[in-house]
Design an enzyme around this catalytic site. Structure first.
Site, PDB file in Angstrom:
ATOM      1  N   LYS A  41     -17.625   9.678   8.283  1.00 61.68           N
ATOM      2  CA  LYS A  41     -17.990   9.467   6.879  1.00 61.68           C
ATOM      3  C   LYS A  41     -19.108  10.441   6.494  1.00 61.68           C
ATOM      4  O   LYS A  41     -18.844  11.545   6.073  1.00 61.68           O
ATOM      5  CB  LYS A  41     -18.350   8.004   6.655  1.00 61.68           C
ATOM      6  CG  LYS A  41     -17.139   7.087   6.874  1.00 61.68           C
ATOM      7  CD  LYS A  41     -17.450   5.638   6.678  1.00 61.68           C
ATOM      8  CE  LYS A  41     -16.192   4.790   6.700  1.00 61.68           C
ATOM      9  NZ  LYS A  41     -15.453   4.824   7.986  1.00 61.68           N
ATOM     10  N   HIS A  57     -21.557   3.016   7.232  1.00 62.92           N
ATOM     11  CA  HIS A  57     -21.619   3.542   5.867  1.00 62.92           C
ATOM     12  C   HIS A  57     -23.027   3.992   5.483  1.00 62.92           C
ATOM     13  O   HIS A  57     -23.326   4.137   4.293  1.00 62.92           O
ATOM     14  CB  HIS A  57     -21.095   2.494   4.884  1.00 62.92           C
ATOM     15  CG  HIS A  57     -19.626   2.258   5.022  1.00 62.92           C
ATOM     16  ND1 HIS A  57     -18.682   3.005   4.357  1.00 62.92           N
ATOM     17  CD2 HIS A  57     -18.936   1.371   5.785  1.00 62.92           C
ATOM     18  CE1 HIS A  57     -17.472   2.588   4.685  1.00 62.92           C
ATOM     19  NE2 HIS A  57     -17.594   1.600   5.551  1.00 62.92           N
ATOM     20  N   SER A  65     -19.401  -2.012   2.819  1.00 60.72           N
ATOM     21  CA  SER A  65     -18.712  -0.911   2.156  1.00 60.72           C
ATOM     22  C   SER A  65     -17.953  -1.284   0.896  1.00 60.72           C
ATOM     23  O   SER A  65     -17.644  -0.404   0.086  1.00 60.72           O
ATOM     24  CB  SER A  65     -17.733  -0.260   3.138  1.00 60.72           C
ATOM     25  OG  SER A  65     -16.733  -1.186   3.533  1.00 60.72           O
ATOM     26  N   ARG A 121       0.832  -1.204   0.000  1.00 65.68           N
ATOM     27  CA  ARG A 121       0.000   0.000   0.000  1.00 65.68           C
ATOM     28  C   ARG A 121       0.869   1.258   0.000  1.00 65.68           C
ATOM     29  O   ARG A 121       1.778   1.390   0.821  1.00 65.68           O
ATOM     30  CB  ARG A 121      -0.936   0.001   1.214  1.00 65.68           C
ATOM     31  CG  ARG A 121      -1.883  -1.191   1.202  1.00 65.68           C
ATOM     32  CD  ARG A 121      -2.703  -1.292   2.472  1.00 65.68           C
ATOM     33  NE  ARG A 121      -3.448  -2.547   2.488  1.00 65.68           N
ATOM     34  CZ  ARG A 121      -4.748  -2.643   2.671  1.00 65.68           C
ATOM     35  NH1 ARG A 121      -5.469  -1.559   2.861  1.00 65.68           N
ATOM     36  NH2 ARG A 121      -5.339  -3.815   2.676  1.00 65.68           N
TER      37      ARG A 121
END
Length: 410
Positions: free
Chosen positions: A247, A216, A188, A21
């Site tokens: 979020k 979410h 998600s 990553r």
């Protein structure tokens, strides 16, 4: 012992598998979201962010920013301690009351993140209720899996959104056995939505508690932003709701909402709550302003749904492999980790479009994807440019003999 060698060996394995990553060094521009500055070794360039969880752009909202500025000027930066030791400010008290009202519960309890809220609450529930058996959806978030594991009790995994499989597992235990069904409302990575009412019916039938992760969904669904359970009219049937402030509400932090006794027990016994410095007052103030606004404004939710429908339609028209689902999540399947990272690298380098590749262990091997998250402020022009870029990259990387032709790095 060559400790460094062990570290390098594991990192090399990630590189070989295409799973290493890389964090994009970004600086979002207040008032210009989704545009951001991307810092590279050669300076900065404009990028358009297509993968943020700031679903409604509330981190940029004038009311939220004003509330945070006012709190800093009133009380300073940090909270000063844990909730038990000087860290419970009036902002925290107000925010918990607002969250309890949002979900129609007696109480709510703030945590530093929804991950910690899930881990601390689920692990503590297993210890507070002797012999409790937990039934967990196979696609539950890592934080829920960790919380269940840390609790150390008996658990059973049921097939994703499969109420028949869940019932088959519930029937193996006497009605008097304490049970907890743990699931999410919006998943998600795939964008699936749980059959909440059917799961609640089973909970009633088999005398089980329900634990719903609405991370979410809060802010995004329901007349006041209470989530899928509010939208579907079943909020009162859920015993414990987990949510986030990071979020739909655009700030940070997590919480659970439940009965007064349940929240008080978690507050009193969960190490993840007891021994953690509380959220900064400015963060609590910003979240409070965001929640209050979204309880009365549906403009942001309606715009998000329109943008999502439009993007999914345009991706399908371009014959790009968009995964159909009933939520605001827009997954574009790649199914190869190296190729997925190559495509997203090229989007950033050639087109100034930032989309993070989603690879194992976030999703199962062979289901690697780009996870697009349109927001109310993504324009038609930005959407058209994204589609054009994806079409060009797909044309440049055809599948040959079951393998993707690799993109060459620039």
């Amino acid at each position: 012992m060559d400790y460094e060698g062990h570290f390098r060996q594991h990192l090399e394995a990630l590189h070989r598998e295409g799973r290493y990553r890389v964090f994009a060094d970004l600086k979002r521009r207040c008032g210009a979201y989704p545009v951001a500055d991307h810092f590279t070794g050669d300076g900065t360039r404009d990028v358009t962010v297509w993968c943020s969880n700031d679903y409604l752009g509330m981190s940029q909202h004038a009311l939220v920013r004003a509330a945070m500025h006012e709190a800093i000027e009133a009380v300073g930066a940090g909270s000063g301690g844990t909730r038990n030791i000087a860290g419970t400010t009036h902002y925290h008290v107000e925010l918990e009351a607002e969250l309890a009202d949002l979900h129609g519960k007696e109480a709510a309890l703030l945590f530093t993140s929804a991950y910690i809220a899930n881990d601390a609450t689920l692990s503590t529930l297993a210890k507070l209720v002797p012999g409790i058996v937990i039934f967990s959806d196979e696609k539950n978030h890592a934080s829920m899996i960790e919380g269940i594991r840390h609790g150390g009790g008996e658990k059973h995994i049921f097939r994703h959104n499969d109420v028949e499989d869940l019932e088959a597992k519930l029937t193996k235990f006497p009605r008097g056995t304490p049970k907890l069904i743990v699931f999410e409302s919006v998943y998600s990575m795939d964008g699936h939505i749980a059959p909440i009412e059917a799961i609640c019916d089973l909970a009633d039938k088999y005398n089980a508690l329900t634990y719903l992760d609405e991370v979410h969904a809060v802010g995004l669904y329901g007349a006041r932003g209470g989530g899928i359970a509010e939208r579907d009219g079943v909020m009162q049937r859920i015993d414990i709701i987990n949510g986030t402030l990071a979020k739909g509400f655009g700030v940070m932090g997590g919480y659970v909402a439940a009965s007064k006794a349940c929240c008080d027990a978690i507050r009193s016994y969960a190490p993840g709550f007891i021994f953690t410095t509380s959220l900064a007052p400015a963060i609590a103030a910003g979240a409070l302003a965001s929640i209050r606004h979204l309880k009365t404004s549906s403009v942001e939710r309606e715009s998000l749904q329109e943008r999502t429908r439009t993007l999914k339609s345009r991706l399908a028209e371009a014959k790009l492999p968009v995964m159909d689902n009933p939520s605001h999540i827009v997954p574009v399947m790649v199914s190869d980790p190296v190729h997925c990272k190559a495509v997203t690298d090229m989007l950033l380098q050639r087109y100034g479009i930032y989309v993070q590749p989603i690879n194992y262990p976030t999703v199962p091997r062979g289901t690697e994807r780009m996870r697009l998250t349109p927001s109310p402020v993504h324009t038609d022009e930005q959407m058209a440019y994204l589609i054009k870029a994806l079409e060009e990259l797909w044309a440049a990387c055809p599948v040959a003999n079951g393998q993707y032709v690799r993109l060459a790095a620039e």
